[in-house]
Motif scaffolding. Structure first.
Motif, PDB file in Angstrom:
ATOM      1  N   ILE A  62       0.782   8.072   0.881  1.00  0.00           N
ATOM      2  CA  ILE A  62       1.448   6.971   1.581  1.00  0.00           C
ATOM      3  C   ILE A  62       0.506   6.258   2.550  1.00  0.00           C
ATOM      4  CG2 ILE A  62       3.226   6.497   3.315  1.00  0.00           C
ATOM      5  CD1 ILE A  62       4.864   8.792   1.951  1.00  0.00           C
ATOM      6  N   THR A  63      -0.370   7.050   3.203  1.00  0.00           N
ATOM      7  CA  THR A  63      -1.147   6.517   4.323  1.00  0.00           C
ATOM      8  C   THR A  63      -1.910   5.222   4.017  1.00  0.00           C
ATOM      9  OG1 THR A  63      -1.337   8.739   5.177  1.00  0.00           O
ATOM     10  CG2 THR A  63      -2.883   7.107   6.053  1.00  0.00           C
ATOM     11  N   VAL A  66       0.340   2.176   3.627  1.00  0.00           N
ATOM     12  CA  VAL A  66       0.855   1.583   4.865  1.00  0.00           C
ATOM     13  C   VAL A  66      -0.152   0.561   5.370  1.00  0.00           C
ATOM     14  CG1 VAL A  66       1.435   2.021   7.274  1.00  0.00           C
ATOM     15  CG2 VAL A  66       2.165   3.628   5.508  1.00  0.00           C
ATOM     16  N   LEU A  67      -1.418   0.973   5.408  1.00  0.00           N
ATOM     17  CA  LEU A  67      -2.429   0.101   6.005  1.00  0.00           C
ATOM     18  C   LEU A  67      -2.682  -1.144   5.152  1.00  0.00           C
ATOM     19  CD1 LEU A  67      -4.816   2.890   7.302  1.00  0.00           C
ATOM     20  CD2 LEU A  67      -3.620   1.199   8.697  1.00  0.00           C
ATOM     21  N   THR A  68      -2.797  -0.963   3.837  1.00  0.00           N
ATOM     22  CA  THR A  68      -3.034  -2.164   3.028  1.00  0.00           C
ATOM     23  C   THR A  68      -1.787  -3.039   2.980  1.00  0.00           C
ATOM     24  OG1 THR A  68      -2.556  -0.902   1.019  1.00  0.00           O
ATOM     25  CG2 THR A  68      -4.869  -1.190   1.586  1.00  0.00           C
ATOM     26  N   GLY A  69      -0.622  -2.428   3.061  1.00  0.00           N
ATOM     27  CA  GLY A  69       0.616  -3.208   3.126  1.00  0.00           C
ATOM     28  C   GLY A  69       0.661  -4.039   4.401  1.00  0.00           C
ATOM     29  N   ALA A 202      -2.228   5.075  10.863  1.00  0.00           N
ATOM     30  CA  ALA A 202      -1.428   4.095  10.113  1.00  0.00           C
ATOM     31  C   ALA A 202      -0.162   3.737  10.882  1.00  0.00           C
ATOM     32  CB  ALA A 202      -1.079   4.645   8.734  1.00  0.00           C
ATOM     33  N   VAL A 203       0.488   4.748  11.455  1.00  0.00           N
ATOM     34  CA  VAL A 203       1.714   4.481  12.219  1.00  0.00           C
ATOM     35  C   VAL A 203       1.380   3.661  13.461  1.00  0.00           C
ATOM     36  CG1 VAL A 203       3.629   5.530  13.456  1.00  0.00           C
ATOM     37  CG2 VAL A 203       2.793   6.568  11.344  1.00  0.00           C
ATOM     38  N   ALA A 257      -7.901   1.312   6.016  1.00  0.00           N
ATOM     39  CA  ALA A 257      -7.354   2.094   4.903  1.00  0.00           C
ATOM     40  C   ALA A 257      -8.486   2.727   4.105  1.00  0.00           C
ATOM     41  CB  ALA A 257      -6.497   1.213   4.000  1.00  0.00           C
ATOM     42  N   GLY A 258      -9.510   1.912   3.804  1.00  0.00           N
ATOM     43  CA  GLY A 258     -10.638   2.439   3.055  1.00  0.00           C
ATOM     44  C   GLY A 258     -11.359   3.529   3.837  1.00  0.00           C
ATOM     45  N   ALA A 259     -11.549   3.298   5.122  1.00  0.00           N
ATOM     46  CA  ALA A 259     -12.278   4.260   5.951  1.00  0.00           C
ATOM     47  C   ALA A 259     -11.571   5.610   5.984  1.00  0.00           C
ATOM     48  CB  ALA A 259     -12.447   3.701   7.365  1.00  0.00           C
TER      49      ALA A 259
END
Lengths: 358, 512, 344
Positions: A62-63, A66-69, A202-203, A257-259
């Motif tokens: 999920i993580t 979340v970030l790319t979303g 992410a949160v 997200a990539g990191a």
């Protein structure tokens, strides 16, 4: 806070019904394909909630979504269609890998954050190129960001192959332990599921998204530019600069997200033959979440659960992954095409008015 | 046909939307060969009623009879079949298509697999001739004037065999000459046996052309009268529900020193053609300068150049003695300029923002609204409530989205915001466009109040009445230049109209 | 809003009830999950296999491995496909934590994941194809692709008419470089005048790239192209087929399996066989027999792990095949050593 939940809850019903419709369509597809849909869905839930390991791995799945979303949604709020989350994600991965391997002699408390920041920053700058071209030259952001996706992929492969390659492997060396953001204690507790600090990040980014967008002067400007660039310009806002800013921040999210994928999950970077797809999935997550940060958290949970649970469906019910993509696809379809859902539930409304139902 | 049978009869039409009754038991009779005006303020329920007739909405109660036969109109195609045609306020035309292609869109005549353009074009020419529309069936929409486009809309309904035509605010987008021509066309239509429902809030037009007037207020029919037995003041009173004065009360102006000085201004339009050719203009403190002119003579570009939205090619713009040409919009705003934009949806408001957010669109970055980068929503809300109260903006709350307000209230909100900035010069572009009598009165009195406080006001309007009634001095813009200046009490429609059409400055036409 | 919420709740409840209902039926339907696995009902040994991102129908080593497992008797076999690298660990864990007796990772990409999981689960048995993992409970199986490629190199060197031969590789990685090195050495051994053209496309799943590469080679005058590029290689076959149909005589040398069965005799000169299926079957059998031991093995010509397709005699003359056989013996005896990296 209330307001934002209100905005979202208005469409929550529709979203839930869209999910159910998607599941039903998926079930029909599976039935036609000769698989047992009920068993498949049950397997999906067991796969996700069955044990601590799988639950942890679902969180891992999920993580990055979340970030790319959030990355997609942030740009969308400013009226930009950032289809380049994929490239920004890859650039973020690569930057984190470089810092994770090449920067030495730092304690973990500095090294890991540095690698994360490097990932976010480079993703942001990568996206800012798109914003700059749009603001200064009027180049459509969809075209430039698609092209930059390819450039990012091959640039990343070039960097890994020529500067970071581990002898005899198709991947980089491992990042130094000081750059890792894995939470070892939790990971041990959850049967070595890959739990990492990126989940918390992410949160936090979602919360930041909300406060920045709806509570700050800068966020106000971005939203004004997004909803009505003419009025924003009339009111004295610099539309071009806001476009660059919005793309930068959007890219930072994708880069993060990539990191975290590198620093928390893989600990090295492979030479990729194709895009990992997390950035593109972010577009779907953004749409499911109606570009609202809390909606996106839910959207990512849904998307990640389905993706991770799909292994359970193929394991428990023998459903091939292609069919599982159809199920996921139909859920997203129904959410994106809300008009269809509204049309579908209309008969229920009107019937109830005549008090024949319930 | 029995003379007494109306072609359209509405009986007790009621339509409810959540929270409002848009139409409350409305009854109306339209006879053959009649122009029946539907008069009411914005939001009174005129458009809802006509959308019901055209099949876009279903009435909750009541019935519709066409030529004495009860009918159910559940979609526009049904309405068209029944001979009802609607000329919308916002044209529904495809720009790159020709007139013929637009008219046959959706009901293309076929010859085998091919479109039969020729037959259609011939029929269109024939109709055009019959009603004096003078439309070239092969012209492309983006090449013809707005007035001509409207005639294409009329032709479209005729082509589909309409006998009952509904005109929704048809004059809102037209120049005075085009309005006159439209009136002639409408007369011709009824002379040929068509019947017309005219939706408008312009009393002058009603008095001019209609046979019968039905006045609607807050969803209810107030009265139906013969136009010949009515007067503008009676109609206005019925429409608004109180006494309305038509003459604008104002004291003589006491102009001070120039606030805005424009010298030799050259500005290009989007396509790169010069549309302002050495324009010179002064606006003084304590006066309202009315800028008259036909649309497309450089008004939009002038406003954009003054407000920093468009690059100035050559020339100088001085605001309070300071050069502001090619400064950014924000620098100009901070230099003391306020601007009521001509298109309130495009420039004036962010429609998806709440009213409170819209009220600080130009000041959000200043204290007290901005505190260390964070917005102070309490202060913003307080400001919004103050403006809404002072300017009587009707909105359920300050959190309501700008989109859901009526046009008049949106405009009031913009004016409130612009005036509250306490500017030295106020540019008001088409400030009363699309507003009803009550709102127009309010807006105009606000402009005069600003003048009385010593502000400079530049009023740009296509409404000659407004220019003449409100301005202290009138300048006429033609092809990017000021072709003449006159005083309102010494001029009239005809003289201004001639100047707007390009005949030379005062002196060319003497008023005796 | 409230009402629609109620409606949603009702629908959700309905769904839950249905799902719960299916829970009770679980036992009868459970067998359908293993419908596509080996038949033996008495199977006690469970073997799992995780593909790389190529998937189980890649017409190459994943598919070959699965065929090997299906041919196994006395074991229940199951596979999971990976859609992205994230899945390797979780898919492997699915089997390992599910109590499978042996878990296969197919492809070098899974090397890291296998190594990690083997360390975390010292009691589990794992095996991997095409990579060497240094853990006591992992069996690593690699192949001497260079030796098999040498033999098809001999065929190409003797049969080329233009003295130009092409090689299309999927990615410049050690495994594929072994193909190139052996092929090159084989050509040089029989035809020093022949020139080898090399193109690494960088992808194993892009037939269009394979088609372009082959087209370039054939235009440059090459008449035989050896492909070691997975699904990218199907593009090489497509290009050759098109040219053959229009009257040009060109050949492709297939890889991993006997590809003449898939693409036809008129374009497939011969194929370099890599017996992944045999290896998978044999190692899995060791688990059934209880003789499984960790460690690594390299399968070459001697072990019959690589070779040349049996159908080669259709297009390759007997004298050439005799020469191939001669070199095969020399390699097995050690008289000829085949390089593992291409000579520059």
């Amino acid at each position: 806070m209330n307001k934002i939940f209100k905005i979202f809850s208005g469409s929550a019903t529709v979203s839930i019904i869209a999910i159910i419709l998607g599941l039903i369509v998926g079930a029909i597809v599976m039935l036609v394909g000769g698989y047992n849909p009920l068993l498949a869905y049950q397997s999906l839930f067991t796969q996700v909630f069955g044990n601590t390991y799988d639950f942890g791995e679902t969180l891992r799945e999920i993580t990055p979504l979340v970030l790319t979303g959030l990355a997609f949604a942030f740009a969308a709020r400013t009226g930009l269609f950032n289809i380049g989350g994929e490239g920004q994600f890859i650039v973020g991965m690569t930057a984190a890998t470089v810092v994770g391997i090449k920067v030495t002699g730092l304690p973990a408390i500095i090294h890991a954050p540095l690698a994360i920041i490097a990932g976010g920053l480079c993703g942001g700058l990568w996206a800012a190129i798109v914003g700059y071209l749009k603001a200064k030259r009027g180049v459509n952001e969809v075209i430039t960001s698609i092209m930059l996706n390819w450039i990012a992929l091959y640039l990343a492969n070039y960097i890994v192959r020529h500067f970071l390659l581990m002898q005899g492997k198709q991947r980089s060396e491992d990042i130094l332990p000081t750059a890792s953001i894995t939470i070892q204690s939790l990971s041990d507790l959850m049967n070595s599921a890959r739990i990492h600090w990126g989940m918390l990040l992410a949160v936090l980014v979602a919360v930041f998204f909300y406060y920045f967008m709806w509570k700050t002067k800068q966020g106000y400007e971005l939203r004004a530019v997004g909803s009505n660039p003419n009025a924003a310009q009339y009111a004295g806002m610099n539309v071009g600069r806001n476009i660059v800013k919005a793309m930068f921040i959007s890219g930072v999210f994708a880069g993060l997200a990539g990191a975290v994928q590198i620093l928390g999950v893989f600990h090295n970077q492979t030479v990729m033959s194709g895009s990992p797809g997390t950035g593109f999935d972010g577009i779907a997550v953004g749409l499911i979440g109606m570009n609202n940060p809390f909606g996106i958290l839910l959207g990512a949970i849904l998307f990640g659960t389905l993706t991770y649970g799909s292994a359970g469906m193929s394991f428990g019910a023998g459903v091939p992954p292609e069919l599982i993509r159809i199920v996921i696809g139909s859920i997203i379809f129904f959410i994106a095409a809300q008009g269809i859902v509204r049309w579908f539930i209309k008969p229920f409304y009107s019937k109830r008015k005549k008090e024949k139902v319930l | 046909m029995n003379e007494a049978t109306p072609v359209v009869e509405l009986k007790g039409i009621t339509k409810r939307f959540p929270g409002v009754v848009a139409n409350d038991s409305i009854s109306l009779k339209l006879y053959k060969g009649e122009i029946h005006a539907l008069l009411g303020e914005n939001g009174a329920g005129k458009s809802t009623l006509m959308n019901i007739v055209f099949g876009l909405y279903q009435p909750d109660e009541g019935s519709i009879e066409i030529n004495g036969t009860p009918v159910t109109i559940d979609n526009p195609n049904k309405a068209i079949d029944l001979g009802i045609g609607m000329v919308h306020q916002h044209f529904k035309l495809v720009d790159p298509f020709t007139v013929t292609e637009n008219i046959i869109l959706g009901m293309e005549p076929k010859k085998g697999l091919n479109l039969d353009h020729k037959t259609a074009a011939a029929r269109i020419s024939e109709l055009s001739e019959q009603y004096g529309l003078r439309v070239d069936p092969y012209a492309k929409i983006h090449d013809i004037s707005v007035g001509m486009q409207q005639r294409v809309e009329i032709l479209k309904t005729l082509y589909r065999g309409a006998d009952i035509l509904i005109f929704d605010e048809p004059t809102a987008v037209l120049t005075p000459q085009e309005i006159t021509e439209l009136m002639e066309i409408m007369r011709r239509l009824v002379a040929e046996g068509k019947s017309i429902i005219l939706i408008t809030h312009k009393l002058k037009e009603i008095m001019h052309i209609s046979d019968t007037v039905t006045i609607i207020r807050r969803g209810k029919v107030i009265d139906t009268v013969k136009t010949s037995e009515a007067s503008p003041s009676i109609l206005a009173e019925k429409m608004v529900g109180r006494n309305v004065s038509f003459t604008v009360d104002k004291r003589p102006a006491t102009p001070g020193k120039p606030v805005l000085e424009i010298r030799d201004l050259f500005v290009k339009n989007k396509e790169g053609a010069l549309v302002l050719n050495g324009l010179n203009l002064d606006v003084k403190a304590g006066e309202i300068l009315g800028l008259a002119g036909v649309d497309g003579n450089g008004q939009s570009e002038l406003i954009e150049a003054l407000t920093g939205l468009r690059k100035v090619d050559r020339g100088s713009i001085r605001l309070n003695g300071k050069e502001v040409a090619n400064l950014s919009p924000r620098q100009i705003i901070e230099g003391g300029l306020s601007h009521i934009p001509e298109d309130r949806h495009k420039h004036g408001l962010v429609l998806d923002f709440s009213m409170s957010e819209n009220m600080v669109l130009e000041t959000y970055y200043k204290a007290p609204y901005n505190k260390n980068g964070f917005l102070n929503y309490d202060a913003i809300k307080k400001q919004a409530e103050k403006l809404i109260e002072n300017f009587d903006v009707r909105t359920p709350s300050v959190e309501t989205k700008a989109r859901s307000l009526s046009g008049g209230n949106q405009q009031k909100a913009i004016i409130a915001r612009e005036i509250d900035k306490n500017p030295d010069i106020l540019i008001a572009a088409q400030p009363t466009r699309g507003l009803d009598v009550g709102a127009i009165e309010f807006v105009q009195s606000q402009l005069i109040a600003q003048r009385d406080q010593g502000k400079a006001v530049l009023l740009i309007s296509f409404e000659l009445d407004e220019i003449i009634n409100v301005s202290d001095r009138i300048a006429v813009l033609y092809e990017g230049q000021i072709v003449g200046e006159v005083l309102p009490e010494q001029t009239n429609d005809q003289e201004l109209g001639l100047m707007m059409a390009g005949s030379t400055a005062p002196g060319g036409v003497k008023h005796e | 809003m409230k009402k629609s919420f109620k409606l949603t709740i009702v629908m959700l409840l309905a769904l839950t009830v249905v799902l719960a209902g299916c829970g009770s039926k679980k036992d009868n339907t459970g067998s359908s999950a293993s419908a596509d696995t080996a038949s033996s009902d008495a199977a006690k040994v469970k073997v799992g296999m995780v593909t790389d991102v190529g998937g189980v129908n890649d017409k190459s080593f994943n598919q070959s491995a699965w065929e090997g497992l299906q041919a196994l008797s006395g074991a229940k076999a199951e596979y999971l496909q990976s859609t992205k690298p994230d899945d390797y660990e979780t898919n492997l864990n699915k089997f390992v934590k599910g109590g499978y007796d042996l878990t296969w990772g197919i492809g070098m990409d899974l090397g890291d994941a296998i190594g990690k999981i083997a360390g975390q689960n010292p009691n589990a048995k794992l095996a991997i194809i095409d990579a060497t993992v240094d853990q006591p409970n992992v069996k690593s199986v690699t192949f001497s692709e260079n030796e098999g490629s040498f033999l098809v190199g001999v065929v190409a060197g003797m049969m080329t008419k233009s003295n130009k031969i092409g090689f299309v590789g999927g990615a410049q990685i050690p495994v594929i470089e072994r193909f190139e090195a052996g092929f090159k050495a084989g050509i040089a051994a029989v035809n020093p005048n022949a020139e080898l053209l090399v193109n690494y496309t960088g992808a194993f799943d892009k037939p269009d790239l394979g088609k372009t590469a082959a087209s370039t080679f054939y235009n440059d005058g090459a008449d035989i192209v050896f492909q070691a590029a997975g699904a990218t290689g199907t593009g090489v076959f497509n290009e050759a087929t098109a040219r053959v149909r229009s009257g040009q005589k060109v050949w492709v040398i297939g890889v991993d399996k006997d590809q003449s069965l898939e693409f036809g005799d008129e374009v497939t000169l011969t194929s370099m066989i890599k017996r992944v299926d045999e290896a998978v079957k044999r190692v899995s059998q060791e688990v059934i027999d209880g003789s499984f031991k960790g460690g690594s093995e390299v399968l070459g010509l001697k072990e019959n792990g690589v070779g040349i397709a049996e159908t080669s005699s259709k297009n390759v003359p007997a004298d050439v095949l005799a020469k191939v056989d001669e070199y095969k013996q020399k390699i097995i005896s050690g008289e000829v050593t085949v390089p593992t990296t291409p000579t520059k």
